[in-house]
Design an enzyme around this catalytic site. Structure first.
Site, PDB file in Angstrom:
ATOM      1  N   LYS A  14      -8.887 -11.019  10.710  1.00 32.80           N
ATOM      2  CA  LYS A  14      -8.982 -11.823   9.492  1.00 32.80           C
ATOM      3  C   LYS A  14      -8.955 -13.322   9.849  1.00 32.80           C
ATOM      4  CE  LYS A  14      -6.872  -8.154   6.727  1.00 32.80           C
ATOM      5  NZ  LYS A  14      -5.829  -7.788   5.747  1.00 32.80           N
ATOM      6  N   TYR A  54     -13.243  -4.661  -0.686  1.00 34.36           N
ATOM      7  CA  TYR A  54     -11.915  -4.409  -1.274  1.00 34.36           C
ATOM      8  C   TYR A  54     -12.006  -3.918  -2.722  1.00 34.36           C
ATOM      9  CZ  TYR A  54      -9.349  -6.417   2.709  1.00 34.36           C
ATOM     10  OH  TYR A  54      -8.787  -6.644   3.956  1.00 34.36           O
ATOM     11  N   PHE A  62      -3.034  -9.030  -6.481  1.00 37.76           N
ATOM     12  CA  PHE A  62      -3.314  -9.861  -5.308  1.00 37.76           C
ATOM     13  C   PHE A  62      -4.795  -9.880  -4.908  1.00 37.76           C
ATOM     14  CE2 PHE A  62      -1.883  -5.658  -3.786  1.00 37.76           C
ATOM     15  CZ  PHE A  62      -2.949  -5.272  -2.990  1.00 37.76           C
ATOM     16  N   THR A  96       1.002  -2.262   6.740  1.00 35.75           N
ATOM     17  CA  THR A  96       0.329  -3.351   6.002  1.00 35.75           C
ATOM     18  C   THR A  96       1.240  -4.564   5.865  1.00 35.75           C
ATOM     19  OG1 THR A  96      -0.888  -1.686   4.770  1.00 35.75           O
ATOM     20  CG2 THR A  96      -0.857  -3.898   3.836  1.00 35.75           C
ATOM     21  N   ASN A 117      -1.920 -11.045   7.310  1.00 33.37           N
ATOM     22  CA  ASN A 117      -1.558  -9.948   8.227  1.00 33.37           C
ATOM     23  C   ASN A 117      -2.597  -9.656   9.314  1.00 33.37           C
ATOM     24  OD1 ASN A 117      -3.337  -8.664   6.555  1.00 33.37           O
ATOM     25  ND2 ASN A 117      -2.014  -6.934   6.054  1.00 33.37           N
ATOM     26  N   HIS A 120      -7.711  -6.136   9.808  1.00 36.09           N
ATOM     27  CA  HIS A 120      -7.999  -4.990   8.937  1.00 36.09           C
ATOM     28  C   HIS A 120      -8.436  -3.810   9.791  1.00 36.09           C
ATOM     29  CE1 HIS A 120      -9.968  -2.360   6.036  1.00 36.09           C
ATOM     30  NE2 HIS A 120     -10.978  -2.319   6.878  1.00 36.09           N
ATOM     31  N   GLU A 131     -17.459   1.267   5.401  1.00 34.73           N
ATOM     32  CA  GLU A 131     -17.250  -0.123   5.817  1.00 34.73           C
ATOM     33  C   GLU A 131     -18.212  -0.538   6.937  1.00 34.73           C
ATOM     34  OE1 GLU A 131     -12.553  -0.328   4.476  1.00 34.73           O
ATOM     35  OE2 GLU A 131     -13.025  -0.228   6.610  1.00 34.73           O
TER      36      GLU A 131
HETATM   37  P1  RTP Z   1      -6.340  -3.726   5.244  1.00 37.24           P
HETATM   38  O1  RTP Z   1      -7.308  -3.066   4.289  1.00 37.24           O
HETATM   39  O2  RTP Z   1      -6.439  -5.215   5.247  1.00 37.24           O
HETATM   40  O3  RTP Z   1      -6.385  -3.121   6.612  1.00 37.24           O
HETATM   41  O4  RTP Z   1      -4.918  -3.421   4.709  1.00 37.24           O
HETATM   42  P2  RTP Z   1      -4.279  -2.038   4.367  1.00 37.24           P
HETATM   43  O5  RTP Z   1      -5.303  -0.966   4.232  1.00 37.24           O
HETATM   44  O6  RTP Z   1      -3.197  -1.835   5.361  1.00 37.24           O
HETATM   45  O7  RTP Z   1      -3.630  -2.345   2.953  1.00 37.24           O
HETATM   46  P3  RTP Z   1      -4.264  -2.390   1.514  1.00 37.24           P
HETATM   47  O8  RTP Z   1      -3.250  -1.825   0.580  1.00 37.24           O
HETATM   48  O9  RTP Z   1      -5.663  -1.828   1.498  1.00 37.24           O
HETATM   49  O10 RTP Z   1      -4.323  -3.947   1.233  1.00 37.24           O
HETATM   50  C1  RTP Z   1      -5.374  -4.726   1.699  1.00 37.24           C
HETATM   51  C2  RTP Z   1      -4.867  -6.090   2.058  1.00 37.24           C
HETATM   52  O11 RTP Z   1      -4.415  -6.736   0.880  1.00 37.24           O
HETATM   53  C3  RTP Z   1      -3.383  -7.625   1.201  1.00 37.24           C
HETATM   54  N1  RTP Z   1      -2.218  -7.297   0.400  1.00 37.24           N
HETATM   55  N2  RTP Z   1      -1.491  -8.215  -0.202  1.00 37.24           N
HETATM   56  N3  RTP Z   1       1.442  -7.495  -2.158  1.00 37.24           N
HETATM   57  C4  RTP Z   1       0.509  -8.250  -1.631  1.00 37.24           C
HETATM   58  O12 RTP Z   1       0.457  -9.439  -1.780  1.00 37.24           O
HETATM   59  C5  RTP Z   1      -0.518  -7.567  -0.839  1.00 37.24           C
HETATM   60  N4  RTP Z   1      -0.619  -6.270  -0.649  1.00 37.24           N
HETATM   61  C6  RTP Z   1      -1.711  -6.090   0.143  1.00 37.24           C
HETATM   62  C7  RTP Z   1      -3.084  -7.482   2.676  1.00 37.24           C
HETATM   63  O13 RTP Z   1      -3.831  -8.476   3.399  1.00 37.24           O
HETATM   64  C8  RTP Z   1      -3.648  -6.107   2.976  1.00 37.24           C
HETATM   65  O14 RTP Z   1      -3.965  -5.992   4.338  1.00 37.24           O
END
Ligand code: RTP
Length: 153
Positions: A14, A54, A62, A96, A117, A120, A131
């Site tokens: 990212k 997304y 968010f 995450t 973070n 991805h 994707e």
């Molecule tokens: P990613 O898609 O980025 O690999 O992340 P992930 O599957 O582990 O998690 P996901 O739930 O799909 O969330 C995507 C990205 O959204 C941001 N996020 N912010 N509470 C918050 O502010 C929050 N929760 C999620 C993070 O950048 C997360 O990686």
């Protein structure tokens, strides 16, 4: 892809990971684990691509900030291949929320905020296929074999 070793995942460093100079470290971890780099490019992702990427999170509070963060600088998009690379890629990334990521994982070593973070990784084989098709053209995916595979498999 009938060969299970040919499973593929989509990873993206990212904008914060690119700015902090972590692209090389993240590539190195996957190379050293034994995975094969199939595609990689630095790109400033357009917002429509990020919104599509997304889209399952579009009802989350968010979401808007997430798309803005992802559009705030170049990302390094990659495709990696190898045995159980989707599940293992997620494990190597860590949880995450970096505060729940184990030390030794990418997030567990380099960050503390869920909104910054670093990286991805696709969460399932089907998601990875979607994707990869979203971020890469077919001709950008390099189909090749390691010269000598016996040391990993
Ligand atoms: P990613 O898609 O980025 O690999 O992340 P992930 O599957 O582990 O998690 P996901 O739930 O799909 O969330 C995507 C990205 O959204 C941001 N996020 N912010 N509470 C918050 O502010 C929050 N929760 C999620 C993070 O950048 C997360 O990686």
């Amino acid at each position: 892809m009938t060969d299970p070793k040919a499973e593929r995942t989509f990873l993206a460093v990212k904008p914060d990971g690119v700015q902090r100079g972590l692209v090389g470290d993240i590539i190195k971890r996957f190379e050293q684990r034994g995975y094969k780099l199939v595609a990689g490019k630095l790109m400033w992702a357009p917002k429509d691509l990020l919104m599509n990427h997304y889209k399952d999170l579009s009802d989350k509070p968010f979401y808007k900030g997430l798309v803005e963060y992802m559009a705030s600088g170049p990302v390094f998009a990659m495709v990696w291949e190898g045995k159980e690379v989707v599940k293992m890629g997620r494990k190597m990334l860590g949880a995450t929320n970096p505060l729940q990521s184990e030390p030794g994982t990418i997030r567990g070593d380099y960050c503390i905020d869920v909104g910054r973070n670093i990286c991805h990784g696709s969460d399932a084989v089907e998601t990875a296929q979607r994707e990869i098709a979203l971020w890469f053209k077919d001709e950008e995916l390099c189909d090749y074999e390691f010269a000598d595979k016996k040391w990993v498999y």
